[in-house]
Design a protein around this motif. Sequence first.
Motif, short mmCIF file in Angstrom:
data_model
loop_
_atom_site.label_atom_id
_atom_site.label_comp_id
_atom_site.label_asym_id
_atom_site.label_seq_id
_atom_site.Cartn_x
_atom_site.Cartn_y
_atom_site.Cartn_z
N GLY A 1 0.26 13.20 6.21
CA GLY A 1 0.55 11.57 7.21
C GLY A 1 0.63 10.73 6.22
N HIS A 2 0.23 10.11 4.72
CA HIS A 2 0.85 9.60 4.26
C HIS A 2 2.36 9.84 3.74
CE1 HIS A 2 -3.61 8.54 1.97
NE2 HIS A 2 -3.39 7.99 3.08
N TYR B 1 -0.94 5.50 7.83
CA TYR B 1 -1.49 5.17 6.40
C TYR B 1 -3.24 4.83 6.24
CZ TYR B 1 -3.10 2.98 1.89
OH TYR B 1 -3.47 2.73 0.74
N SER B 2 -3.94 3.87 6.74
CA SER B 2 -5.14 3.59 6.82
C SER B 2 -5.39 5.00 8.05
CB SER B 2 -5.20 2.28 7.97
OG SER B 2 -4.45 0.67 7.47
N PRO C 1 0.79 -1.46 0.34
CA PRO C 1 -0.41 -0.13 -0.13
C PRO C 1 0.81 1.36 -0.22
CG PRO C 1 -0.70 -1.61 1.37
CD PRO C 1 0.74 -2.09 1.25
N LEU C 2 1.90 1.39 0.53
CA LEU C 2 2.72 2.15 0.79
C LEU C 2 3.83 2.62 -0.66
CD1 LEU C 2 4.30 1.35 4.50
CD2 LEU C 2 2.21 3.06 3.69
N VAL D 1 8.04 7.11 4.38
CA VAL D 1 9.20 7.37 4.47
C VAL D 1 9.42 6.08 5.68
CG1 VAL D 1 10.79 8.92 5.82
CG2 VAL D 1 9.49 9.40 4.51
N MET D 2 8.40 5.61 6.50
CA MET D 2 8.82 5.08 8.54
C MET D 2 8.69 2.99 7.45
SD MET D 2 5.93 5.61 10.66
CE MET D 2 6.06 4.63 12.02
N ALA D 3 8.26 3.30 6.00
CA ALA D 3 8.35 1.79 5.42
C ALA D 3 10.21 1.25 4.72
CB ALA D 3 7.15 2.15 4.56
N ALA D 4 10.49 2.76 4.16
CA ALA D 4 11.37 2.95 3.89
C ALA D 4 12.99 2.62 5.26
CB ALA D 4 11.69 4.09 2.79
#
Length: 311
Positions: A125-126, A287-288, A107-108, A131-134
């Motif tokens: 927020g997205h 994200y949600s 999703p990211l 960035v957190m996923a990276a």
Amino acid sequence: MSETGKGIAAIAGACVIWGLSSIYYKALAHVPPEEVLSHRTLWSFVFFAGVLAVQGRLGALRGLIGSRRVWQVLLAAVMISTNWFFFIYSVQTGRALGASLGYYIFPLVAVLLGVVIFRERLRFGHGVAVVMAALAVAILTWGLGAAPWISLLLATTFGFYGVVKKGLDAGPVASVTAEVTLLLPLAVLWLVGVHAFGWTGITGRNLAVFGDDLRDSLLLAFSGVLTATPLILFSYAARRLGYGLLGLMEYINPTLQFLVASLIFGELVTRWHMIALPIIWVALALYSWVSLRQDRAESSLAARVSTSGTT
């Protein structure tokens, strides 16, 4: 049951099937992944074409393949077949944990592709979630000594599949049928090579079990039903649920994949996974939350516009 309730039941059913499908493909771990993929393509075509025939919509299939949109269908077919192959490969080779991580990241990745390709506005927020996923991927790369390429490949191919499908004006059953139709000659060619000429793939093995082993033959043939059923359920749910709720429910899939990989397959969850995964979970929660707020705001605005238009 309300339409919303039916939609929630449908998406829950689809995600449970997707989330537990690794158990199914693990049962075929002795069959080379190219052979499994070829049968999945063949029997998906049989099932989907049958559904369209019953619905009297085979003309939609001919319209897609015979139109200028066929290049989009072909590109989508390449993306989804690559995704299918590496999912099967990851499960068979003890990397199901990486597969679950890929579908958490997807999703990211989709948000990022939306910004880059469609010039969509990136909400704060997205952006933080991406960035957190990276950061989580960087931690895994550092800790494991190699990039989680299975995870990134699955997330990216499914992301680009969504990009192509976004620009393809066709119903989900018709478009997926067209995709497997274009892949069918390659699948049949590979199966002929396996059975008649002893071809082997990346594993260097040739098994050619179909027709010789009843259990394996039934499992391979059923892969068409296993592929088609959740897609039909997802299509049903998408017409009845908002985007935010639909996206939130989809996390059932990678969560079940993670539990199956760690608890049933016994794959090792390292300390680096224990650091990275909570970061991804927080990113997905953010994200949600942002997506649900956006969905509610758009629904509220549409309701106000509709009310004002009738007064």
